[in-house]
Design a protein around this motif. Structure first.
Motif, short mmCIF file in Angstrom:
data_model
loop_
_atom_site.label_atom_id
_atom_site.label_comp_id
_atom_site.label_asym_id
_atom_site.label_seq_id
_atom_site.Cartn_x
_atom_site.Cartn_y
_atom_site.Cartn_z
N THR A 42 13.20 -7.99 -18.80
CA THR A 42 12.68 -9.25 -19.31
C THR A 42 11.60 -9.05 -20.37
N ALA A 43 11.08 -7.83 -20.49
CA ALA A 43 10.06 -7.52 -21.50
C ALA A 43 10.42 -6.19 -22.16
N PRO A 44 11.47 -6.16 -22.99
CA PRO A 44 11.98 -4.89 -23.51
C PRO A 44 11.04 -4.13 -24.45
N ARG A 45 10.00 -4.77 -24.95
CA ARG A 45 9.09 -4.08 -25.86
C ARG A 45 7.98 -3.34 -25.12
N ARG A 46 7.91 -3.50 -23.83
CA ARG A 46 6.86 -2.85 -23.05
C ARG A 46 7.39 -1.61 -22.35
N ARG A 47 6.50 -0.70 -22.08
CA ARG A 47 6.85 0.46 -21.26
C ARG A 47 6.88 0.01 -19.80
N CYS A 48 7.77 0.56 -19.04
CA CYS A 48 7.92 0.15 -17.63
C CYS A 48 6.61 0.33 -16.85
N GLU A 49 5.85 1.39 -17.16
CA GLU A 49 4.62 1.67 -16.43
C GLU A 49 3.56 0.59 -16.62
N THR A 50 3.60 -0.11 -17.76
CA THR A 50 2.57 -1.11 -18.05
C THR A 50 3.09 -2.55 -17.95
N CYS A 51 4.32 -2.71 -17.56
CA CYS A 51 4.92 -4.05 -17.52
C CYS A 51 4.57 -4.76 -16.21
N ARG A 52 4.17 -6.00 -16.32
CA ARG A 52 3.82 -6.77 -15.12
C ARG A 52 5.06 -7.20 -14.34
N HIS A 53 6.24 -7.08 -14.94
CA HIS A 53 7.49 -7.45 -14.26
C HIS A 53 8.20 -6.25 -13.64
N ALA A 54 7.59 -5.08 -13.70
CA ALA A 54 8.25 -3.84 -13.27
C ALA A 54 8.67 -3.86 -11.80
N GLU A 55 7.89 -4.50 -10.94
CA GLU A 55 8.23 -4.51 -9.51
C GLU A 55 9.53 -5.24 -9.23
N GLY A 56 9.81 -6.30 -9.96
CA GLY A 56 11.03 -7.06 -9.73
C GLY A 56 12.20 -6.65 -10.62
N CYS A 57 11.96 -5.69 -11.52
CA CYS A 57 12.98 -5.27 -12.47
C CYS A 57 13.78 -4.10 -11.90
N SER A 58 15.08 -4.15 -12.06
CA SER A 58 15.93 -3.07 -11.53
C SER A 58 16.03 -1.89 -12.49
N PHE A 59 15.64 -2.05 -13.75
CA PHE A 59 15.80 -0.95 -14.71
C PHE A 59 15.06 0.32 -14.31
N PRO A 60 13.76 0.27 -13.96
CA PRO A 60 13.08 1.52 -13.58
C PRO A 60 13.73 2.20 -12.37
N GLU A 61 14.18 1.42 -11.43
CA GLU A 61 14.81 1.99 -10.23
C GLU A 61 16.13 2.67 -10.58
N TYR A 62 16.87 2.10 -11.50
CA TYR A 62 18.15 2.69 -11.90
C TYR A 62 17.97 3.84 -12.88
N TRP A 63 16.99 3.76 -13.74
CA TRP A 63 16.89 4.73 -14.81
C TRP A 63 15.99 5.91 -14.48
N GLN A 64 14.82 5.64 -13.89
CA GLN A 64 13.89 6.71 -13.57
C GLN A 64 13.16 6.40 -12.27
N PRO A 65 13.88 6.50 -11.17
CA PRO A 65 13.25 6.16 -9.88
C PRO A 65 12.13 7.14 -9.54
N THR A 66 11.01 6.61 -9.11
CA THR A 66 9.86 7.45 -8.75
C THR A 66 9.81 7.61 -7.24
N ARG A 67 8.98 8.54 -6.83
CA ARG A 67 8.85 8.79 -5.39
C ARG A 67 8.20 7.59 -4.72
N GLU A 68 8.49 7.46 -3.46
CA GLU A 68 7.96 6.32 -2.70
C GLU A 68 6.70 6.67 -1.93
N SER A 69 6.44 7.97 -1.77
CA SER A 69 5.23 8.39 -1.08
C SER A 69 4.56 9.48 -1.90
N SER A 70 3.45 9.98 -1.42
CA SER A 70 2.73 11.01 -2.18
C SER A 70 3.36 12.39 -2.03
N ALA A 71 4.33 12.53 -1.14
CA ALA A 71 4.99 13.82 -0.94
C ALA A 71 6.30 13.88 -1.72
#
Length: 123
Positions: A42-71
């Motif tokens: 919904t905000a293609p000009r922003r980086r996923c790390e700084t986007c306020r919509h990142a939590e509800g957006c499926s793109f980061p999860e599909y493209w570069q999923p991050t770890r869910e815990s500190s391990a």
């Protein structure tokens, strides 16, 4: 584990292409990423790390999923695999979806078709 394959064969239009000599996997992956992002973001000009919509957006999860815990590793493998091969004047593309990506198979299919329809060369 269940998986779903989306496959296609694509032929070059025009002349002057050196198709077999090119590294097509990364080219198709980049085109797929751009098409998928334009489809779901919904905000293609922003980086996923700084986007306020990142939590509800499926793109980061599909493209570069991050770890869910500190391990563990910083990034996990995405829920898809891409295979690209050049055979007999055709580019063969197979996108294998698994896990959460299977629920969004229509978006992946549209993104792959859109990426390849736009073309894979700078021209």
């Amino acid at each position: 584990m269940e998986a779903l394959d989306i496959a296609g064969r694509f032929q070059p239009l025009g002349s002057g292409f050196s198709w077999p000599g090119r590294w097509w996997g990364s080219t198709v992956r980049g085109a797929l990423g751009a098409a998928l992002r334009s489809l779901v973001c919904t905000a293609p000009r922003r980086r996923c790390e700084t986007c306020r919509h990142a939590e509800g957006c499926s793109f980061p999860e599909y493209w570069q999923p991050t770890r869910e815990s500190s391990a563990g590793p910083l990034y996990r493998l995405p829920p898809w695999l891409l295979r690209v091969a050049w055979r007999a004047d055709e580019l063969l593309v197979t996108l294998r979806l698994f896990g959460p990506a299977m629920e969004d198979q229509a978006r992946f299919r549209i993104a792959l078709e859109s990426a390849l329809a736009r073309g894979l060369t700078p021209g």
